[in-house]
Design an enzyme around this catalytic site. Structure first.
Site, PDB file in Angstrom:
ATOM      1  N   CYS A   2       0.846  -1.190   0.000  1.00 59.83           N
ATOM      2  CA  CYS A   2       0.000   0.000   0.000  1.00 59.83           C
ATOM      3  C   CYS A   2       0.880   1.237   0.000  1.00 59.83           C
ATOM      4  CB  CYS A   2      -0.881  -0.008   1.239  1.00 59.83           C
ATOM      5  SG  CYS A   2      -1.837  -1.523   1.396  1.00 59.83           S
ATOM      6  N   ARG A  27       1.752   1.472  -5.984  1.00 56.22           N
ATOM      7  CA  ARG A  27       1.950   0.516  -4.898  1.00 56.22           C
ATOM      8  C   ARG A  27       0.694  -0.296  -4.602  1.00 56.22           C
ATOM      9  NH1 ARG A  27       6.597   1.986  -1.824  1.00 56.22           N
ATOM     10  NH2 ARG A  27       5.895   0.756  -0.065  1.00 56.22           N
ATOM     11  N   TRP A  78      -3.787  -1.993  -1.473  1.00 52.49           N
ATOM     12  CA  TRP A  78      -3.713  -3.278  -2.170  1.00 52.49           C
ATOM     13  C   TRP A  78      -4.255  -4.275  -1.165  1.00 52.49           C
ATOM     14  CZ3 TRP A  78      -1.588  -8.135  -1.740  1.00 52.49           C
ATOM     15  CH2 TRP A  78      -1.501  -8.885  -2.912  1.00 52.49           C
ATOM     16  N   ASN A 104       0.209   0.027   6.282  1.00 55.30           N
ATOM     17  CA  ASN A 104       0.788  -0.827   5.248  1.00 55.30           C
ATOM     18  C   ASN A 104       1.392  -2.028   5.954  1.00 55.30           C
ATOM     19  OD1 ASN A 104       1.902  -1.877   2.940  1.00 55.30           O
ATOM     20  ND2 ASN A 104       3.625  -0.450   2.878  1.00 55.30           N
ATOM     21  N   GLY A 105       1.145  -3.226   5.430  1.00 56.26           N
ATOM     22  CA  GLY A 105       1.698  -4.430   6.051  1.00 56.26           C
ATOM     23  C   GLY A 105       0.594  -5.338   6.538  1.00 56.26           C
ATOM     24  N   GLU A 490      11.192 -14.719 -18.134  1.00 53.67           N
ATOM     25  CA  GLU A 490      10.806 -13.316 -18.020  1.00 53.67           C
ATOM     26  C   GLU A 490       9.752 -12.955 -19.072  1.00 53.67           C
ATOM     27  OE1 GLU A 490      11.030 -11.178 -15.857  1.00 53.67           O
ATOM     28  OE2 GLU A 490      10.714  -9.254 -16.832  1.00 53.67           O
ATOM     29  N   LYS A 494       6.090 -11.492 -18.068  1.00 53.64           N
ATOM     30  CA  LYS A 494       5.572 -10.206 -18.559  1.00 53.64           C
ATOM     31  C   LYS A 494       4.202 -10.415 -19.194  1.00 53.64           C
ATOM     32  CE  LYS A 494       7.682  -7.456 -17.072  1.00 53.64           C
ATOM     33  NZ  LYS A 494       8.648  -8.013 -16.243  1.00 53.64           N
ATOM     34  N   GLU A 497       1.541 -11.114 -16.634  1.00 47.67           N
ATOM     35  CA  GLU A 497       1.355  -9.981 -15.737  1.00 47.67           C
ATOM     36  C   GLU A 497       0.518  -8.871 -16.356  1.00 47.67           C
ATOM     37  OE1 GLU A 497       5.154  -8.230 -14.894  1.00 47.67           O
ATOM     38  OE2 GLU A 497       4.484  -7.375 -13.005  1.00 47.67           O
ATOM     39  N   HIS A 513       9.944 -34.124 -22.152  1.00 51.14           N
ATOM     40  CA  HIS A 513       9.656 -34.769 -20.866  1.00 51.14           C
ATOM     41  C   HIS A 513       8.260 -34.422 -20.366  1.00 51.14           C
ATOM     42  CE1 HIS A 513      13.806 -36.066 -20.793  1.00 51.14           C
ATOM     43  NE2 HIS A 513      14.066 -34.873 -21.317  1.00 51.14           N
ATOM     44  N   LYS A 612       3.383  -2.767  -7.267  1.00 50.19           N
ATOM     45  CA  LYS A 612       4.789  -2.639  -7.623  1.00 50.19           C
ATOM     46  C   LYS A 612       5.701  -3.179  -6.532  1.00 50.19           C
ATOM     47  CE  LYS A 612       8.198  -1.095 -10.156  1.00 50.19           C
ATOM     48  NZ  LYS A 612       8.463  -1.897 -11.357  1.00 50.19           N
TER      49      LYS A 612
HETATM   50  C1  AGP Z   1       7.733  -8.053 -12.504  1.00 53.05           C
HETATM   51  O1  AGP Z   1       7.343  -7.323 -13.595  1.00 53.05           O
HETATM   52  C2  AGP Z   1       7.229  -7.615 -11.200  1.00 53.05           C
HETATM   53  N1  AGP Z   1       7.089  -6.275 -10.982  1.00 53.05           N
HETATM   54  C3  AGP Z   1       7.719  -8.438 -10.030  1.00 53.05           C
HETATM   55  O2  AGP Z   1       7.918  -9.759 -10.427  1.00 53.05           O
HETATM   56  C4  AGP Z   1       8.962  -7.919  -9.290  1.00 53.05           C
HETATM   57  O3  AGP Z   1      10.105  -8.085 -10.061  1.00 53.05           O
HETATM   58  C5  AGP Z   1       9.062  -8.631  -7.945  1.00 53.05           C
HETATM   59  O4  AGP Z   1       7.915  -8.377  -7.198  1.00 53.05           O
HETATM   60  C6  AGP Z   1      10.288  -8.262  -7.163  1.00 53.05           C
HETATM   61  O5  AGP Z   1      10.297  -6.912  -6.833  1.00 53.05           O
HETATM   62  P1  AGP Z   1      11.594  -6.186  -6.323  1.00 53.05           P
HETATM   63  O6  AGP Z   1      12.565  -6.156  -7.437  1.00 53.05           O
HETATM   64  O7  AGP Z   1      11.137  -4.822  -5.933  1.00 53.05           O
HETATM   65  O8  AGP Z   1      12.105  -6.994  -5.171  1.00 53.05           O
END
Ligand code: AGP
Length: 617
Positions: A2, A27, A78, A104-105, A490, A494, A497, A513, A612
């Protein structure tokens, strides 16, 4: 997860609070709310929930309602406990409405605390864990405590990583914030006759660059003209303000439709920034001053472990192969959330490298704490300097690409890959494993990376065409071998996501396999097959998919003339030395996901259910 922002000064707080939330929206964005405290003894609460435009709707409501007061707190949520609904949005208030709190948390013992509060006659109006804190603080104030003591006492009862900001009508000029563990930071900003707190420096930069980070177990009290930090028990702590070199402009989207597009496009610059004053083009030498190990220390390392989550894990996987290839140290990479609970074998000869652009990811921080407690040497590659990861690590390697706002990591990944390549080269040199010729070759290749990244970015048109076609599918397979395996992972991440298409990243050798059973015309394959030692093997994989009716898009390097005759589509990237090739190969992965997301009418900057910075497990 958050975003938290608080302001105490002489200006009207509401528009400033909304401005802060706009910058923290990345966030968490399923709800947004503010509480404004005025001198006449009331707190006015405005909250909006649902959709990805909650901050915009909150802003419209604020324009209409104009809550009056020069002190306030704000939150963008969030959801963790309780669904996305206005009643679950922050701020939460205590029973009499005289105290408001943003959080937050996670309060891990909230059920136990809630039972106690309910038994004492308090009725809860949300399903959140956060509301417990509002009632605890309010209860302390009812018992005669001032706001700072009330917050300190409430935090002593809370278990779990948590950051809060509270306001009370009893002391209307004050805001009190506290931090326990690693639930996203609290940064204090000092402006003229105003103090602010935020979970990210980015929200402070439009007002000030004089900042101070609150540590775990500390409480800060701010008024328009004062700032006092104490420990939870009230003992004083010196507030050490520093001047940040970041600027507010860094976060502006500029001419781009999305932050993600901007951040993809910035990569020639961000890759350059990662190398500045680290690669000497005249002498063709590599230096990484922050990685200040002696040769004896470097030689004492017998194992390197790379930890991270999501894209950062993929960047770490890439770093692990570079360290193994250049420094000849056994390496492995692991998801930090697995590592932290696995009781891994670690000692002072283990080099643990954590990768976290935010420096705040809860699982990565917990894994780092484990490594630190085991006596391992701890390095962290981060974008956000001054964050908790940098405080835990022995060595911080800033990746220097500038703040990333888009939820999907792009420029942080490539800048991290470059930074870790530099680290691998330094480690190899310190251990006597890097010849002058090899160092010169890597330095020369690094010097051309910004231009090559630029070339890869220019090849957007064929990617847009393929992206439009991919919108017709529900499943995708990404294949790679060796150093291209993390690129495949990756690419798939992406796509999942931001385009919400199911995608799997696989080591191409796994196909026979089990995975081959999935091949059909319903599931295209994206094969990462540069002209390297694995090329022939990838040709076989592509042929195998084609002969089973699957559509194949190949990413290969300039000059190849084989894939054209086998694959349905070929995307070309410039060629560089093998150790750096993944940096270039990841660029079309980013663009493909971005354009697929756009073609599907989605907002790549705000993918559903994500945030994020993941400050909870
Ligand atoms: C990927 O596009 C994401 N935003 C996510 O996987 C991110 O890399 C992950 O949450 C780790 O975040 P950080 O680099 O802030 O630790």
């Amino acid at each position: 997860m958050c975003g938290i922002f608080g302001y105490t000064g002489h200006e009207q707080a509401a528009p400033l609070l909304v401005g802060g939330l706009r910058l923290l929206e990345y966030r968490g964005y399923d709800s947004a709310g503010i509480a404004v405290t005025n001198g006449s003894g009331s707190i006015s609460l405005t909250r909006r929930a649902g959709g990805t435009d909650s901050v915009a709707r909150l802003s419209a409501a604020i324009d209409e309602l104009s809550p009056h007061g020069s002190v306030g707190i704000a939150h963008t949520r969030w959801a963790t406990h309780g669904k996305v609904a206005e009643r679950n949005s922050h701020p939460h208030v205590g029973r009499s409405g005289n105290v408001a709190v943003v959080h937050n948390g996670i309060v891990e013992n909230y059920l136990e605390l809630k039972t106690g509060l309910t038994d004492s006659g308090i009725t809860f109006s949300s399903e959140t864990d956060s509301e417990v804190i509002a009632h605890l603080v309010a209860h302390e104030i009812e018992q005669g405590a001032d706001l700072a003591t009330a917050v300190g006492n409430a935090m002593k009862l809370v278990e779990g990583a948590t950051a809060i900001v509270a306001t009370s009508t009893a002391e209307p000029e004050k805001l009190v914030a506290a931090r326990l563990g690693n639930a996203g930071g609290i940064v204090i900003g000092a402006a003229e006759h105003a103090y602010m707190v935020a979970s990210d420096i980015i929200a402070l930069l439009p007002h000030t660059n004089r900042i101070c980070y609150l540590e775990s177990g500390q409480v800060v009290t701010i008024t328009p003209d004062s700032c006092q930090i104490t420990r939870l028990n009230g003992s004083p702590v010196l507030a050490e303000f520093i001047t940040s070199s970041r600027s507010a402009d860094m976060a502006a989207r500029g001419r781009y439709p999305h932050f993600m597009a901007k951040e993809i496009a910035e990569q020639p610059d961000s890759v350059t920034a990662a190398m500045r004053q680290r690669v000497d083009l005249a002498t063709r030498k590599i230096d990484l001053p922050e990685f200040d190990l002696s040769p004896a220390e470097a030689l004492s390392i017998n194992r390197a472990v790379f930890i991270g989550m999501g894209t950062s894990l993929h960047a770490g996987m890439n770093g692990a192969s570079s360290v193994e290839a250049l420094a000849r140290i056994p390496t492995y990479s692991e998801n930090a959330s697995e590592f932290r609970y696995r009781n891994p074998v670690l000692d002072e000869h283990t080099l643990v490298v954590s990768v976290t652009q935010s420096g705040e990811t809860a699982d990565t921080l917990a894994a780092m704490e484990l490594a630190r407690d085991s006596g391992s040497r701890l390095v962290t590659a981060v974008e956000a300097e001054g964050t908790q990861a940098t405080r835990l690590a022995n060595v911080t390697l800033p990746v220097r690409c500038g703040q990333e706002i888009g939820v999907a990591a792009t420029k942080t990944m490539t800048a991290t890959m470059i930074t870790l390549t530099l680290m691998a080269a330094r480690l190899a040199a310190l251990r006597g494993n890097l010849s002058e010729e090899d160092e010169a070759e890597i330095a020369t290749a690094l010097s051309s990376m910004p231009a090559l990244v630029g070339t890869a970015l220019e090849r957007e048109d064929p990617i847009k065409k393929i992206a439009a076609d991919l919108t017709n599918y529900h499943h995708l397979l990404y294949l790679g071998r060796g150093a291209q395996f993390p690129v495949a992972m990756e690419g798939a991440l992406k796509m999942k996501e931001i385009a919400y298409i199911h995608a799997e990243g696989y080591a191409a050798g796994e196909m026979k396999h089990g995975v081959n059973a999935l091949i059909s015309e319903e599931m295209p394959t994206i094969a990462i097959a540069p002209r390297d030692a694995m090329f022939e093997k990838m040709v076989s994989n592509v042929n195998e998919v084609k002969s089973r009716g699957g559509r194949v898009i190949v990413v290969t390097t300039d000059g190849d003339d084989i894939m054209e005759s086998i694959a349905d589509d070929v995307l070309y990237v410039p060629q560089t030395i093998p150790i750096l090739q993944p940096v270039l190969n990841v660029i079309p992965m980013q663009m493909l996901a971005y354009h697929t997301s756009i073609a599907l009418g989605m907002d790549p900057d705000k993918p559903r259910n994500l945030a994020k910075t993941v400050t909870v497990e």
